[in-house]
Write an enzyme that holds these catalytic residues in place. Structure first.
Site, short mmCIF file in Angstrom:
data_model
loop_
_atom_site.label_atom_id
_atom_site.label_comp_id
_atom_site.label_asym_id
_atom_site.label_seq_id
_atom_site.Cartn_x
_atom_site.Cartn_y
_atom_site.Cartn_z
N TYR A 13 25.73 -6.02 -27.24
CA TYR A 13 26.30 -4.74 -27.69
C TYR A 13 26.52 -3.76 -26.52
CZ TYR A 13 26.26 -0.18 -30.11
OH TYR A 13 26.54 1.08 -30.54
N ASP A 33 24.68 -14.72 -19.82
CA ASP A 33 24.14 -14.49 -21.18
C ASP A 33 23.92 -15.85 -21.84
OD1 ASP A 33 23.96 -13.71 -24.05
OD2 ASP A 33 24.69 -11.76 -23.35
N ASP A 60 20.39 -18.77 -19.11
CA ASP A 60 19.20 -18.15 -19.67
C ASP A 60 18.37 -17.55 -18.54
OD1 ASP A 60 16.62 -17.77 -20.93
OD2 ASP A 60 17.37 -19.08 -22.53
N SER A 126 13.92 1.93 -22.63
CA SER A 126 14.14 2.53 -23.94
C SER A 126 13.28 3.77 -24.10
CB SER A 126 13.75 1.49 -25.01
OG SER A 126 13.62 2.12 -26.25
N THR A 128 11.60 4.26 -26.41
CA THR A 128 10.39 3.81 -27.09
C THR A 128 9.17 3.85 -26.16
OG1 THR A 128 9.54 2.12 -28.59
CG2 THR A 128 10.65 1.31 -26.65
N TYR A 150 7.43 -5.02 -28.41
CA TYR A 150 8.75 -4.75 -27.80
C TYR A 150 8.63 -3.60 -26.80
CZ TYR A 150 13.36 -2.74 -27.12
OH TYR A 150 14.49 -2.19 -26.54
N LYS A 154 8.87 -3.40 -22.45
CA LYS A 154 9.67 -2.48 -21.61
C LYS A 154 8.76 -1.74 -20.63
CE LYS A 154 13.71 -3.32 -23.30
NZ LYS A 154 14.69 -4.01 -22.47
P1 NAD Z 1 22.01 -7.24 -27.74
O1 NAD Z 1 21.07 -8.16 -28.42
O2 NAD Z 1 23.31 -6.93 -28.38
O3 NAD Z 1 22.31 -7.76 -26.25
C1 NAD Z 1 21.36 -8.48 -25.50
C2 NAD Z 1 22.07 -9.70 -24.92
O4 NAD Z 1 21.13 -10.43 -24.14
C3 NAD Z 1 22.61 -10.64 -25.99
O5 NAD Z 1 23.96 -10.94 -25.72
C4 NAD Z 1 21.72 -11.88 -25.87
O6 NAD Z 1 22.44 -13.05 -26.18
C5 NAD Z 1 21.30 -11.81 -24.42
N1 NAD Z 1 20.00 -12.44 -24.13
C6 NAD Z 1 18.83 -12.30 -24.79
N2 NAD Z 1 17.88 -13.08 -24.23
C7 NAD Z 1 18.47 -13.71 -23.19
C8 NAD Z 1 18.01 -14.65 -22.23
N3 NAD Z 1 16.76 -15.13 -22.26
N4 NAD Z 1 18.87 -15.09 -21.29
C9 NAD Z 1 20.15 -14.65 -21.26
N5 NAD Z 1 20.64 -13.78 -22.16
C10 NAD Z 1 19.82 -13.32 -23.11
O7 NAD Z 1 21.18 -5.90 -27.45
P2 NAD Z 1 21.69 -4.48 -26.93
O8 NAD Z 1 21.55 -3.51 -28.04
O9 NAD Z 1 22.98 -4.60 -26.22
O10 NAD Z 1 20.52 -4.16 -25.90
C11 NAD Z 1 20.65 -4.41 -24.51
C12 NAD Z 1 19.36 -3.99 -23.81
O11 NAD Z 1 19.13 -2.61 -24.06
C13 NAD Z 1 18.12 -4.73 -24.30
O12 NAD Z 1 17.29 -4.99 -23.19
C14 NAD Z 1 17.47 -3.74 -25.24
O13 NAD Z 1 16.07 -3.93 -25.32
C15 NAD Z 1 17.82 -2.42 -24.56
N6 NAD Z 1 17.84 -1.28 -25.52
C16 NAD Z 1 18.61 -1.34 -26.64
C17 NAD Z 1 18.60 -0.27 -27.54
C18 NAD Z 1 19.42 -0.32 -28.80
O14 NAD Z 1 19.14 0.44 -29.73
N7 NAD Z 1 20.45 -1.16 -28.92
C19 NAD Z 1 17.82 0.86 -27.28
C20 NAD Z 1 17.04 0.89 -26.11
C21 NAD Z 1 17.06 -0.19 -25.23
#
Ligand code: NAD
Ligand code: UDP
Length: 334
Positions: A13, A33, A60, A126, A128, A150, A154
């Protein structure tokens, strides 16, 4: 010369919106990814929006050799690290999976970067990490404490990065603490696509509006807030994407380890969000009041002034834009 940025989690995202902005800014991008929470069609869509196709490696972060190979093959200059698992509930049931993916995966990345002398990193943290003890507006100096695996993953990574920087100040590290990312690219081509029933407010609201879910349960109407519902700092994902560009430029100019809040500084209640969504989209969002959700705080919003002072970044998009863009994505593409 064009900079090459490796974006872990770049098909997800927030990553995909950031990749669009990086490409538009003329950078070369390698998306790394494993697609565990995304799909390769996002890469096509990124190309449609930006006119440039990023390199894509299905890999990965638990495989250090694969990271090394990509860093080397594409002569990467800097890394933006989004890859990780992000569901609080899932992290409570499967803590080891979360620590492995989010902590061990990050260690692999850092090790690979160190071996090749790639020492510029932007890390997705985050809000969080501020836990439940702080009164908003929350500044970066607020004490950190966490209540679930989680959040702890972080916080652990933030502390690892601090130790790493202390040991070797050649590293340039920006830790970005996101508040509540919502919305989608204005083209409607990329956005958030949660699997199953959404946990977060905005995708839930959008699915009620389109008729996939019957009504929204509003968790608590007895908080000490303007209308009794919880208050959060919602930030448009495009503003967030631009924050990553600002962070990359900043650490280039001013090498350091620095943590920044990415939020708007404005608190919005659940009822205000529902109202904004209805006005922006012309759709009804049915809701019912329910009990408070365990672990929720009444209010949380950022003090985002440090990011403006230091990086010249601030969020500019309105709540109405967040709703209209989320709806365009929900109603035309999903
Ligand atoms: P998302 O799940 O849409 O994107 C994360 C991506 O990482 C996915 O495409 C997934 O396939 C990939 N991924 C996961 N594990 C992997 C691995 N072992 N190897 C390679 N790729 C891997 O999440 P997002 O909302 O885009 O969040 C991105 C980052 O931001 C994350 O670290 C999340 O913790 C952090 N974050 C998100 C939010 C939120 O509300 N969306 C808020 C604070 C922090
Ligand atoms: N919320 C709600 N119903 C839902 C999802 C969320 O009332 O189905 C409320 C939640 O209690 C909080 C706000 O919406 O006050 C934002 O919740 P979200 O899970 O999106 O973000 P977080 O609580 O993690 O900041």
């Amino acid at each position: 010369m064009k900079k090459t940025i490796l974006v872990t989690g770049g098909a997800g995202y927030i990553g995909s919106h950031t990749v669009v902005r990086l490409l538009e800014a003329g950078m070369k991008v390698v998306v790394f990814d494993n697609l565990c929470n995304s799909s390769s069609t996002t890469i096509e869509r990124i190309e449609r929006i930006s006119g440039t196709r990023p390199e894509f490696v299905e890999g990965d972060i638990l495989n250090e050799d694969a990271i090394l190979h990509s860093l080397q093959k594409f002569s990467v200059d800097a890394v933006i690290h989004f890859a990780g698992l992000k569901s609080v509930g899932e992290s409570v049931s499967n803590p080891l999976t979360y620590y492995k993916n989010n902590v061990v995966g990050t260690l692999n990345l850092l090790n690979a970067m160190r071996q090749l002398n790639v020492k510029t990193l932007v890390f997705s943290s985050s809000a969080t990490v501020y836990g439940t003890g702080s009164t908003p507006p929350i500044a970066e100096t607020a004490p950190r404490s966490v209540t679930n695996p989680y959040g702890r993953s972080k916080l652990i990574v933030e502390e690892i990065l601090e130790d790493l920087y202390r040991a070797d100040p050649d590293w340039k590290i920006s830790v970005l603490r996101y508040f509540n990312p919502v919305g989608a690219h204005p083209s409607g081509l990329i956005g958030e696509d949660p699997r199953g029933i959404p946990n977060n407010l905005m995708p839930y609201v959008a699915q009620v509006a389109i008729g996939r879910l019957q009504f929204l349960s509003i968790y608590g109407n007895d908080y000490p807030t303007i209308d009794g519902t919880g208050i959060r700092d919602y930030i448009h994902v495009m503003d967030l994407a631009e924050g990553h560009l600002a962070a990359l430029n900043y650490i280039d100019r001013k090498p350091a380890l620095a943590a920044f809040n990415l939020g708007t500084g404005r608190g919005v209640s659940v009822l205000q969000m529902v109202d904004a969504f209805e006005r922006a989209t012309g759709k009804r969002v049915k809701y019912e009041f329910a009990n408070r959700r365990k672990g929720d705080v009444a209010t949380s919003w950022a003090d985002p002034s440090l990011a403006f002072q230091e990086m010249g970044w601030k969020a500019s998009r309105s709540v109405e834009e967040m709703c209209a863009d989320a709806w365009r994505w929900q109603s035309t593409t999903l």
